[in-house]
Design an enzyme around this catalytic site. Structure first.
Site, mmCIF file in Angstrom:
data_model
loop_
_atom_site.group_PDB
_atom_site.id
_atom_site.type_symbol
_atom_site.label_atom_id
_atom_site.label_comp_id
_atom_site.label_asym_id
_atom_site.label_seq_id
_atom_site.Cartn_x
_atom_site.Cartn_y
_atom_site.Cartn_z
ATOM 1 N N HIS A 26 0.855 -1.188 0.000
ATOM 2 C CA HIS A 26 0.000 0.000 0.000
ATOM 3 C C HIS A 26 0.891 1.239 0.000
ATOM 4 O O HIS A 26 2.048 1.189 0.438
ATOM 5 C CB HIS A 26 -0.901 0.018 1.223
ATOM 6 C CG HIS A 26 -2.005 -0.987 1.187
ATOM 7 N ND1 HIS A 26 -3.103 -0.896 2.012
ATOM 8 C CD2 HIS A 26 -2.183 -2.104 0.422
ATOM 9 C CE1 HIS A 26 -3.917 -1.910 1.763
ATOM 10 N NE2 HIS A 26 -3.373 -2.664 0.816
ATOM 11 N N GLU A 47 1.103 3.869 1.829
ATOM 12 C CA GLU A 47 1.675 4.266 3.112
ATOM 13 C C GLU A 47 2.891 3.429 3.458
ATOM 14 O O GLU A 47 3.923 3.943 3.900
ATOM 15 C CB GLU A 47 0.649 4.097 4.249
ATOM 16 C CG GLU A 47 -0.620 4.890 4.082
ATOM 17 C CD GLU A 47 -1.743 4.101 3.414
ATOM 18 O OE1 GLU A 47 -1.515 3.479 2.346
ATOM 19 O OE2 GLU A 47 -2.862 4.126 3.950
ATOM 20 N N CYS A 55 -5.933 1.911 6.184
ATOM 21 C CA CYS A 55 -6.624 0.687 6.577
ATOM 22 C C CYS A 55 -5.993 0.141 7.867
ATOM 23 O O CYS A 55 -5.046 0.715 8.400
ATOM 24 C CB CYS A 55 -6.527 -0.345 5.457
ATOM 25 S SG CYS A 55 -4.850 -0.991 5.195
ATOM 26 N N CYS A 68 -2.183 -0.695 7.399
ATOM 27 C CA CYS A 68 -1.336 0.495 7.343
ATOM 28 C C CYS A 68 -1.287 1.216 8.682
ATOM 29 O O CYS A 68 -0.242 1.733 9.075
ATOM 30 C CB CYS A 68 -1.815 1.424 6.235
ATOM 31 S SG CYS A 68 -1.550 0.694 4.591
#
Length: 166
Positions: free
Chosen positions: A70, A72, A100, A103
């Site tokens: 992801h 991040e 999420c 993360c």
């Protein structure tokens, strides 16, 4: 994507945010556009410390066959490598979509000082939309959260991406 680039340029009259915040989110939006161009879900992130962008990233889960890639996490990995330290205690993470659960866990582990996100994620957001892990007593780190910066631009980019895919 031209519409999003224009929206990024036109969103300078945001009085509730600092210049650094707006610049950070615009850089994250530029990363999100790169993700879309690569066929990835358009989420981008940058890590800022001492007023400078020290790392950036965008979603790469599809291209890297990595469910943890992801935006991040990609940005925090790059920041940790650049710093030679997995702790980013003085850093602000700018991300175009509310993080999420995965993360948010990585944010806690990195000891990020502050999170600024654009769009709220009503399906998987872990900083207030679906869950609020920042308020969990089970976690050993607290951080400042500011959501909604350039939310329309961030949301529009995601909506445009999925409209084309459907």
């Amino acid at each position: 994507m031209a519409m999003v680039a224009q929206a990024i340029t036109n969103s300078m009259a945001i009085s509730d945010w600092s210049r650094q915040d707006v610049d950070g989110m615009q850089a994250a939006l530029a990363e999100a556009v790169k993700a879309a161009e690569e066929g990835e879900i358009p989420v981008g992130a940058v890590v800022v410390a001492e007023g400078e962008i020290i790392a950036s990233g965008h979603n790469r889960s599809v291209s890297q066959c990595d469910p943890s890639a992801h935006a991040e996490i990609v940005a925090m990995r790059a920041a940790g490598t650049k710093r030679g330290n997995h702790r980013l205690t003085d850093a602000t993470l700018y991300v175009t979509l509310e993080p999420c659960v995965m993360c948010t866990g990585a944010i806690v582990q990195a000891r990020i000082r502050r999170i600024v996100f654009g769009a709220y994620d009503k399906k998987a957001g872990a900083l207030g939309s679906v869950l609020d892990l920042s308020d969990s007593r089970a976690l050993n780190h607290r951080f400042e959260i500011n959501g909604g910066l350039l939310a329309d631009e961030c949301s529009n980019l995601l909506q445009e991406f999925f409209a084309v895919r459907r």
